[in-house]
Design a protein around this motif. Structure first.
Motif, PDB file in Angstrom:
ATOM      1  N   ARG A   1       0.913  -1.129  -0.120  1.00  0.00           N
ATOM      2  CA  ARG A   1      -0.102   0.197  -0.163  1.00  0.00           C
ATOM      3  C   ARG A   1       0.882   1.200  -0.033  1.00  0.00           C
ATOM      4  O   ARG A   1       1.922   1.479   0.831  1.00  0.00           O
ATOM      5  CB  ARG A   1      -0.942  -0.044   1.264  1.00  0.00           C
ATOM      6  N   PRO A   2       0.758   2.065  -0.930  1.00  0.00           N
ATOM      7  CA  PRO A   2       1.593   3.131  -1.075  1.00  0.00           C
ATOM      8  C   PRO A   2       1.540   4.280   0.032  1.00  0.00           C
ATOM      9  O   PRO A   2       0.121   4.490   0.348  1.00  0.00           O
ATOM     10  CB  PRO A   2       1.440   3.972  -2.316  1.00  0.00           C
ATOM     11  N   ALA A   3       2.433   4.670   0.374  1.00  0.00           N
ATOM     12  CA  ALA A   3       2.360   5.917   1.274  1.00  0.00           C
ATOM     13  C   ALA A   3       1.895   7.213   0.848  1.00  0.00           C
ATOM     14  O   ALA A   3       1.196   8.047   1.225  1.00  0.00           O
ATOM     15  CB  ALA A   3       3.985   6.148   1.734  1.00  0.00           C
ATOM     16  N   MET A   4       2.085   7.254  -0.497  1.00  0.00           N
ATOM     17  CA  MET A   4       1.649   8.505  -1.406  1.00  0.00           C
ATOM     18  C   MET A   4       0.677   8.145  -2.372  1.00  0.00           C
ATOM     19  O   MET A   4       0.384   7.132  -2.670  1.00  0.00           O
ATOM     20  CB  MET A   4       3.108   9.099  -2.161  1.00  0.00           C
ATOM     21  N   SER A   5      -0.043   9.285  -2.530  1.00  0.00           N
ATOM     22  CA  SER A   5      -1.308   8.949  -3.297  1.00  0.00           C
ATOM     23  C   SER A   5      -1.052   9.037  -4.964  1.00  0.00           C
ATOM     24  O   SER A   5      -1.824   8.496  -5.755  1.00  0.00           O
ATOM     25  CB  SER A   5      -2.506   9.949  -3.198  1.00  0.00           C
ATOM     26  N   ASP A   6       0.291   9.277  -5.469  1.00  0.00           N
ATOM     27  CA  ASP A   6       0.551   9.284  -6.819  1.00  0.00           C
ATOM     28  C   ASP A   6       1.778   8.207  -7.255  1.00  0.00           C
ATOM     29  O   ASP A   6       1.956   8.278  -8.428  1.00  0.00           O
ATOM     30  CB  ASP A   6       1.088  10.742  -7.202  1.00  0.00           C
ATOM     31  N   MET A   7       2.351   7.444  -6.614  1.00  0.00           N
ATOM     32  CA  MET A   7       3.214   6.560  -6.561  1.00  0.00           C
ATOM     33  C   MET A   7       3.052   5.303  -5.917  1.00  0.00           C
ATOM     34  O   MET A   7       2.879   5.229  -4.763  1.00  0.00           O
ATOM     35  CB  MET A   7       4.720   7.389  -6.501  1.00  0.00           C
ATOM     36  N   ALA A   8       3.406   4.161  -6.591  1.00  0.00           N
ATOM     37  CA  ALA A   8       3.533   2.965  -5.747  1.00  0.00           C
ATOM     38  C   ALA A   8       4.664   1.911  -6.620  1.00  0.00           C
ATOM     39  O   ALA A   8       5.206   2.386  -7.397  1.00  0.00           O
ATOM     40  CB  ALA A   8       2.334   2.192  -5.957  1.00  0.00           C
TER      41      ALA A   8
END
Length: 152
Positions: free
Chosen positions: A43-50
């Motif tokens: 689960r990504p910490a940021m909303s725009d990158m994984a």
């Protein structure tokens, strides 16, 4: 006389089989037989990158290359290699004959950028893997906790 004919026939048969085996080997050792397993997205910490991780297993005698991955989750998916602490984007990753391409945390991996949304734990994301010679492979990739580490 019969022994001489048998020896000649055996030699001709052996020569014929050698030619057949050589002809079969001329295509680079066979075809790739690919499967994909162990895929996950932390689960990504940021909303725009994984990041994405998976293993491509090749049970065939021919090599292939992973050339791209598409997913409705991200507008961009890039392939990265990691050597020591250096990460760089590449156009493809080798899938060796009778071997594996492992994309792991801290190693070669996928970067998903320009996410459409931040995926939730337990969500399954569709990936389509594209190869240089093999047909595309579609998989469902689970979203795992950030701290998830697969068991080997």
């Amino acid at each position: 006389m019969i022994t001489r004919h048998r020896a000649a026939a055996a030699a001709a048969l052996a020569l014929g089989l050698t030619g057949t085996l050589t002809a079969c080997g001329d295509d680079g050792g066979g075809r790739p037989e690919l499967s994909v397993g162990g895929a996950y997205i932390p689960r990504p910490a940021m909303s725009d990158m994984a990041a994405g991780f998976l293993t491509v297993t090749n049970k065939g005698g021919g090599e292939d290359k992973l050339t791209s991955i598409t997913t409705p989750l991200a507008r961009d998916v890039t392939l990265h290699t990691t050597k020591g602490t250096q990460m760089r984007q590449v156009g493809s990753l080798d899938v060796p004959a009778n071997g594996e391409l492992k994309l792991t945390s801290g190693g070669d991996h996928l970067m998903l950028t320009k996410l459409v949304h931040r995926p939730k734990l337990g969500e399954k994301v569709e990936f389509t893997l594209h190869f240089a010679t093999s047909d595309p492979i579609k998989i469902k990739v689970p979203v795992e906790p950030m701290t998830y580490r697969p068991k080997d």
